[in-house]
Write a protein that holds these residues in place. Sequence first.
Motif, PDB file in Angstrom:
ATOM      1  N   THR A   8       0.834  -1.200   0.000  1.00 48.68           N
ATOM      2  CA  THR A   8       0.000   0.000   0.000  1.00 48.68           C
ATOM      3  C   THR A   8       0.864   1.243   0.000  1.00 48.68           C
ATOM      4  O   THR A   8       1.983   1.233   0.511  1.00 48.68           O
ATOM      5  CB  THR A   8      -0.947   0.022   1.222  1.00 48.68           C
ATOM      6  OG1 THR A   8      -1.834   1.137   1.103  1.00 48.68           O
ATOM      7  CG2 THR A   8      -0.195   0.112   2.526  1.00 48.68           C
ATOM      8  N   GLN A   9       0.336   2.283  -0.594  1.00 42.81           N
ATOM      9  CA  GLN A   9       0.989   3.589  -0.518  1.00 42.81           C
ATOM     10  C   GLN A   9       0.760   4.139   0.881  1.00 42.81           C
ATOM     11  O   GLN A   9      -0.288   3.916   1.484  1.00 42.81           O
ATOM     12  CB  GLN A   9       0.400   4.545  -1.548  1.00 42.81           C
ATOM     13  CG  GLN A   9       0.708   4.203  -2.980  1.00 42.81           C
ATOM     14  CD  GLN A   9       2.189   4.238  -3.315  1.00 42.81           C
ATOM     15  OE1 GLN A   9       2.669   3.375  -4.017  1.00 42.81           O
ATOM     16  NE2 GLN A   9       2.923   5.213  -2.828  1.00 42.81           N
ATOM     17  N   THR A  38       5.947   7.106   0.528  1.00 46.02           N
ATOM     18  CA  THR A  38       6.583   5.810   0.348  1.00 46.02           C
ATOM     19  C   THR A  38       5.492   4.739   0.338  1.00 46.02           C
ATOM     20  O   THR A  38       4.306   5.052   0.365  1.00 46.02           O
ATOM     21  CB  THR A  38       7.603   5.517   1.461  1.00 46.02           C
ATOM     22  OG1 THR A  38       6.930   5.519   2.716  1.00 46.02           O
ATOM     23  CG2 THR A  38       8.720   6.543   1.474  1.00 46.02           C
ATOM     24  N   ALA A  39       5.892   3.501   0.294  1.00 49.29           N
ATOM     25  CA  ALA A  39       4.939   2.387   0.315  1.00 49.29           C
ATOM     26  C   ALA A  39       5.361   1.411   1.397  1.00 49.29           C
ATOM     27  O   ALA A  39       6.515   1.410   1.834  1.00 49.29           O
ATOM     28  CB  ALA A  39       4.915   1.701  -1.049  1.00 49.29           C
ATOM     29  N   TRP A  40       4.422   0.576   1.824  1.00 50.93           N
ATOM     30  CA  TRP A  40       4.703  -0.461   2.820  1.00 50.93           C
ATOM     31  C   TRP A  40       4.309  -1.790   2.223  1.00 50.93           C
ATOM     32  O   TRP A  40       3.239  -1.930   1.632  1.00 50.93           O
ATOM     33  CB  TRP A  40       3.934  -0.199   4.110  1.00 50.93           C
ATOM     34  CG  TRP A  40       4.469  -1.002   5.248  1.00 50.93           C
ATOM     35  CD1 TRP A  40       4.008  -2.198   5.706  1.00 50.93           C
ATOM     36  CD2 TRP A  40       5.586  -0.672   6.069  1.00 50.93           C
ATOM     37  NE1 TRP A  40       4.772  -2.629   6.764  1.00 50.93           N
ATOM     38  CE2 TRP A  40       5.748  -1.711   7.008  1.00 50.93           C
ATOM     39  CE3 TRP A  40       6.476   0.405   6.090  1.00 50.93           C
ATOM     40  CZ2 TRP A  40       6.751  -1.702   7.956  1.00 50.93           C
ATOM     41  CZ3 TRP A  40       7.471   0.410   7.042  1.00 50.93           C
ATOM     42  CH2 TRP A  40       7.606  -0.635   7.974  1.00 50.93           C
ATOM     43  N   CYS A  41       5.164  -2.791   2.354  1.00 49.48           N
ATOM     44  CA  CYS A  41       4.929  -4.079   1.729  1.00 49.48           C
ATOM     45  C   CYS A  41       5.136  -5.203   2.740  1.00 49.48           C
ATOM     46  O   CYS A  41       6.065  -5.154   3.549  1.00 49.48           O
ATOM     47  CB  CYS A  41       5.885  -4.256   0.552  1.00 49.48           C
ATOM     48  SG  CYS A  41       5.479  -5.663  -0.501  1.00 49.48           S
ATOM     49  N   THR A  85       9.248   2.364  -4.074  1.00 54.32           N
ATOM     50  CA  THR A  85       8.639   2.020  -5.350  1.00 54.32           C
ATOM     51  C   THR A  85       7.316   2.766  -5.497  1.00 54.32           C
ATOM     52  O   THR A  85       6.477   2.735  -4.605  1.00 54.32           O
ATOM     53  CB  THR A  85       8.381   0.504  -5.451  1.00 54.32           C
ATOM     54  OG1 THR A  85       9.610  -0.170  -5.250  1.00 54.32           O
ATOM     55  CG2 THR A  85       7.795   0.131  -6.794  1.00 54.32           C
ATOM     56  N   SER A  86       7.139   3.453  -6.603  1.00 56.21           N
ATOM     57  CA  SER A  86       5.893   4.168  -6.842  1.00 56.21           C
ATOM     58  C   SER A  86       5.491   3.993  -8.295  1.00 56.21           C
ATOM     59  O   SER A  86       6.301   4.251  -9.186  1.00 56.21           O
ATOM     60  CB  SER A  86       6.073   5.652  -6.517  1.00 56.21           C
ATOM     61  OG  SER A  86       4.857   6.327  -6.657  1.00 56.21           O
ATOM     62  N   PRO A  87       4.274   3.528  -8.576  1.00 53.24           N
ATOM     63  CA  PRO A  87       3.318   3.118  -7.561  1.00 53.24           C
ATOM     64  C   PRO A  87       3.738   1.789  -6.938  1.00 53.24           C
ATOM     65  O   PRO A  87       4.461   1.012  -7.552  1.00 53.24           O
ATOM     66  CB  PRO A  87       2.016   2.962  -8.346  1.00 53.24           C
ATOM     67  CG  PRO A  87       2.452   2.613  -9.733  1.00 53.24           C
ATOM     68  CD  PRO A  87       3.758   3.348  -9.934  1.00 53.24           C
ATOM     69  N   ALA A  88       3.275   1.557  -5.740  1.00 49.05           N
ATOM     70  CA  ALA A  88       3.604   0.331  -5.021  1.00 49.05           C
ATOM     71  C   ALA A  88       3.007  -0.863  -5.752  1.00 49.05           C
ATOM     72  O   ALA A  88       1.852  -0.836  -6.150  1.00 49.05           O
ATOM     73  CB  ALA A  88       3.065   0.404  -3.601  1.00 49.05           C
TER      74      ALA A  88
END
Length: 108
Positions: free
Chosen positions: A73-74, A79-82, A94-97
């Motif tokens: 998720t963004q 930033t994003a969280w994975c 990474t964008s988009p996540a």
Amino acid sequence: SLSGAKKRAQDARIQSDMNQIRSTAEMFYNSNGNYYNLLYDSNIVTLLADIDQQVGTGGYALSTAGETYCAVTQLNSGTAWCVDSTLRSYATNTSPATCLVAGGAKCE
């Protein structure tokens, strides 16, 4: 500022939801032997709905490949969280996540 504090609080809640997705996914795997239909698990549905409230509708991706899964998720910070079935949980720029699905669903 107040809006900055609100975004940081939302991001902390999103990260907590994502970590709960990881735990729930592992319990789902232990019960089912795979991650198929993980997206329909009632606990996952609740967590994804909460993420939608924190970051905006459609702000996440959840991919499963039977023996693997990935959720990303963004964050409001940009930033994003994975999290994924390798038990990783981390921030990414990474964008988009996205989740890498080739060779099994996992964080990129």
